[in-house]
Design an enzyme around this catalytic site. Sequence first.
Site, PDB file in Angstrom:
ATOM      1  N   GLU A  64      -5.901  -8.469   8.214  1.00 58.11           N
ATOM      2  CA  GLU A  64      -7.173  -7.686   9.125  1.00 58.11           C
ATOM      3  C   GLU A  64      -8.567  -8.561   8.854  1.00 58.11           C
ATOM      4  O   GLU A  64      -8.737  -8.767   7.740  1.00 58.11           O
ATOM      5  CB  GLU A  64      -7.377  -6.262   9.047  1.00 58.11           C
ATOM      6  N   ARG A 299       2.626  -3.883  -4.623  1.00 57.89           N
ATOM      7  CA  ARG A 299       1.384  -4.792  -4.238  1.00 57.89           C
ATOM      8  C   ARG A 299       1.044  -5.300  -5.791  1.00 57.89           C
ATOM      9  O   ARG A 299       1.449  -4.690  -6.860  1.00 57.89           O
ATOM     10  CB  ARG A 299       0.297  -4.117  -3.752  1.00 57.89           C
ATOM     11  N   LYS A 309     -10.937  -4.146  -0.453  1.00 61.10           N
ATOM     12  CA  LYS A 309     -11.911  -4.929   0.408  1.00 61.10           C
ATOM     13  C   LYS A 309     -13.184  -4.022   0.172  1.00 61.10           C
ATOM     14  O   LYS A 309     -14.415  -4.599   0.096  1.00 61.10           O
ATOM     15  CB  LYS A 309     -11.559  -5.282   1.846  1.00 61.10           C
TER      16      LYS A 309
HETATM   17  P1  ATP Z   1      -7.735  -3.806   1.635  1.00 55.86           P
HETATM   18  O1  ATP Z   1      -6.849  -2.419   0.959  1.00 55.86           O
HETATM   19  O2  ATP Z   1      -8.335  -4.436   0.337  1.00 55.86           O
HETATM   20  O3  ATP Z   1      -8.607  -3.590   2.565  1.00 55.86           O
HETATM   21  P2  ATP Z   1      -5.563  -4.656   2.945  1.00 55.86           P
HETATM   22  O4  ATP Z   1      -4.249  -4.273   2.674  1.00 55.86           O
HETATM   23  O5  ATP Z   1      -5.968  -3.475   3.894  1.00 55.86           O
HETATM   24  O6  ATP Z   1      -6.491  -4.650   2.020  1.00 55.86           O
HETATM   25  P3  ATP Z   1      -5.057  -6.755   5.072  1.00 55.86           P
HETATM   26  O7  ATP Z   1      -5.832  -7.618   5.511  1.00 55.86           O
HETATM   27  O8  ATP Z   1      -4.606  -5.502   5.980  1.00 55.86           O
HETATM   28  O9  ATP Z   1      -5.785  -5.734   3.861  1.00 55.86           O
HETATM   29  O10 ATP Z   1      -3.550  -7.333   4.275  1.00 55.86           O
HETATM   30  C1  ATP Z   1      -2.911  -8.168   4.777  1.00 55.86           C
HETATM   31  C2  ATP Z   1      -1.740  -8.152   4.030  1.00 55.86           C
HETATM   32  O11 ATP Z   1      -1.899  -8.204   2.451  1.00 55.86           O
HETATM   33  C3  ATP Z   1      -0.757  -6.798   4.104  1.00 55.86           C
HETATM   34  O12 ATP Z   1       0.461  -7.147   4.375  1.00 55.86           O
HETATM   35  C4  ATP Z   1      -1.206  -5.998   2.684  1.00 55.86           C
HETATM   36  O13 ATP Z   1      -0.100  -5.496   2.505  1.00 55.86           O
HETATM   37  C5  ATP Z   1      -1.249  -7.648   1.857  1.00 55.86           C
HETATM   38  N1  ATP Z   1      -1.903  -6.821   0.753  1.00 55.86           N
HETATM   39  C6  ATP Z   1      -2.893  -6.633   0.564  1.00 55.86           C
HETATM   40  N2  ATP Z   1      -3.448  -6.297  -0.793  1.00 55.86           N
HETATM   41  C7  ATP Z   1      -2.301  -6.604  -1.539  1.00 55.86           C
HETATM   42  C8  ATP Z   1      -1.959  -6.658  -2.765  1.00 55.86           C
HETATM   43  N3  ATP Z   1      -2.935  -6.002  -3.901  1.00 55.86           N
HETATM   44  N4  ATP Z   1      -0.920  -7.155  -3.392  1.00 55.86           N
HETATM   45  C9  ATP Z   1       0.103  -7.527  -2.298  1.00 55.86           C
HETATM   46  N5  ATP Z   1      -0.151  -7.594  -1.013  1.00 55.86           N
HETATM   47  C10 ATP Z   1      -1.329  -7.160  -0.632  1.00 55.86           C
HETATM   48 MG    MG Z   2      -4.601  -3.230   5.700  1.00 59.20          MG
END
Ligand code: ATP
Ligand code: MG
Length: 594
Positions: A64, A299, A309
């Site tokens: 995102e 993750r 984030k």
């Molecule tokens: P945050 O919770 O920090 O906002 P998010 O997962 O909401 O992170 P996205 O931009 O939606 O952020 O993530 C893009 C992709 O990265 C998703 O498929 C998510 O599952 C993956 N991702 C995010 N954090 C991790 C992590 N710590 N380990 C592995 N994959 C991750």
């Molecule tokens: Mg997300």
Amino acid sequence: MNIEFNDVKLGANLDHKPTASSSAPINTLVRPADKISNFIRNIIDNDNRSDKWGQRVETRFPPEPNGHLHIGHAKSICVNFGIARDYGGICHLRFDDTNPEKEGIEYVNSIIDAVRWLGFDWQKDNREHLYFASDYYDQLYAFAELLIQRGKVYVDSQNAEQIHATRGTLTMPGMPSPYRNRTSDENLRLFRQMKAGKFTEGAHVLRAKIDMASPNINMRDPIIYRIRFAHHYRTGDVWCIYPMYDYTHCVSDALENITHSLCTLEFEDHRPLYNWFLSELTDAGVFTRPLPQQIEFARLNMTYVITSKRKLLQLVEGKYVDGWDDPRMPTIVGLRRRGFTPESIRLMCERTGLTKANSWIDFGLLEAALREDLDEKLPRAIAVLDPLKLIVDNYPLDSEEMCSAPVHPHHVVRGTRVFPFSRELWIERADFNENPPKGYFRLFPGNHVRLRYGFVVECTGVDKDNNSNIIAVHCNYFADSKSGTQGSNHYKVKGNIHWVSVAHAYCTEVRLYDRLFKEPYPDANGRDFLQALNPNAKRVVTAYLEPGAQHFLPEEQVQFERHGYFVADCVNSVPGKPVFNRSVSLRDSWGAST
Ligand code: ATP
Ligand code: MG
């Protein structure tokens, strides 16, 4: 270790915290990078054996654009792009941009840069596989109308609190909305009016009609569209209704012919919903089988950093760090500025493997991967970070001569570097001790040491100021002891210290970075991670470097002998005047009092 998943079922924000019984973080590299086998590859191998996808492997990385990517995203990037690469497939970069309020083009650009920098691309057969969920708004809308006509979704006119209050709990079923049995015609009319901007935000939502008694709360008539009078960075003000993640994501996957939709474990409970939408739309004639398969993996949780984030934003906004690209940040831009290489990040991601169980990876593993990557590559140079003057009393006042050292000690072919020796030198304060403890081999009165790549000297005394602080050390040199000259190894000394010539050194700022948090689980169990900030994570010193170091360009990397791996800062360096960031010390000294 176990993560409590109840939160996830309730749709609350997931904090990735260790429980009291958590096992120690993983701090060994598990398997060689070239022999990867894991449960996702097994699934793909099986699919290839049964020819489910005609040998096609198509994955996607769906960020995102509401922030900069962090080390956790790097894991997902390496998994998705890595698997596609290894199977001769393609990984799409798709911006999952359905929350207009928080998203922006600056994040899109930053994410594109980060993925490219990590070494991946989304081109195959001259075709770009760069996508935006916002490009599917028309289709998503049309499919929603189709689902209305088929009686699969309905317009609910309860407000947010009512919807929340009737969702039920893990132990109690939810209650059907009084609007659940609206006719398709009425639903269609209302939905079109929602789209036309006839209602205020929150007046109506579109919900899937699934099962208010499902043990999986995600299946209790989830919302799929809501009204938002918000400007979208790509679609502007065209839309005032926006689709929700669960609906958008699976439809985007199917539209793009994704074969394996790899995501993190918190989406496991969303999988039935993913399959429900796709199956309904297939029944409606929109898609054909086989349908993309969602597969979850654990993750990346890394000690001494946070990978949320929202919390990273808090660090930036509260000015606890100097922006998203602060070298202490676990963001890709921060890690890059700190001197982490794409190779080191990929190595860590590969070696930590893929599992179905959440665990913690020791930050030391990433540092070890960096050392491993840099040791063979980087040129060497000398830096004195905590200077003390050494005066060679028997060296002629106006004289100087060149000394030389290998660019890389294991690769003679990389040549030599030269730097002048003169009467006044800078040495490290820690390399002199007036009252040395037992076993101290460096400089002290009466002792002999070798000035690395230079001469053997004998310490003769010190100068002190009125407060008894040592302001200079004196020595005499042995003219026939110069390194590399015949007979120089007659001199047997135990200490070998580095130095730079006072008159010739390049004086500049060097930032000594350390871990951002002083504790391994800074946000564990809901605690205030700001309390765990390491106050010594950034130390700025004025250092004296070997003259050649002046010519390093931004982002060029070097090993300062005995001190660690450094990078010329890409933001604050000006041509001919680089400042340096320490990426990592030579060995893991975390916790040791060095
Ligand atoms: P945050 O919770 O920090 O906002 P998010 O997962 O909401 O992170 P996205 O931009 O939606 O952020 O993530 C893009 C992709 O990265 C998703 O498929 C998510 O599952 C993956 N991702 C995010 N954090 C991790 C992590 N710590 N380990 C592995 N994959 C991750
Ligand atoms: Mg997300």
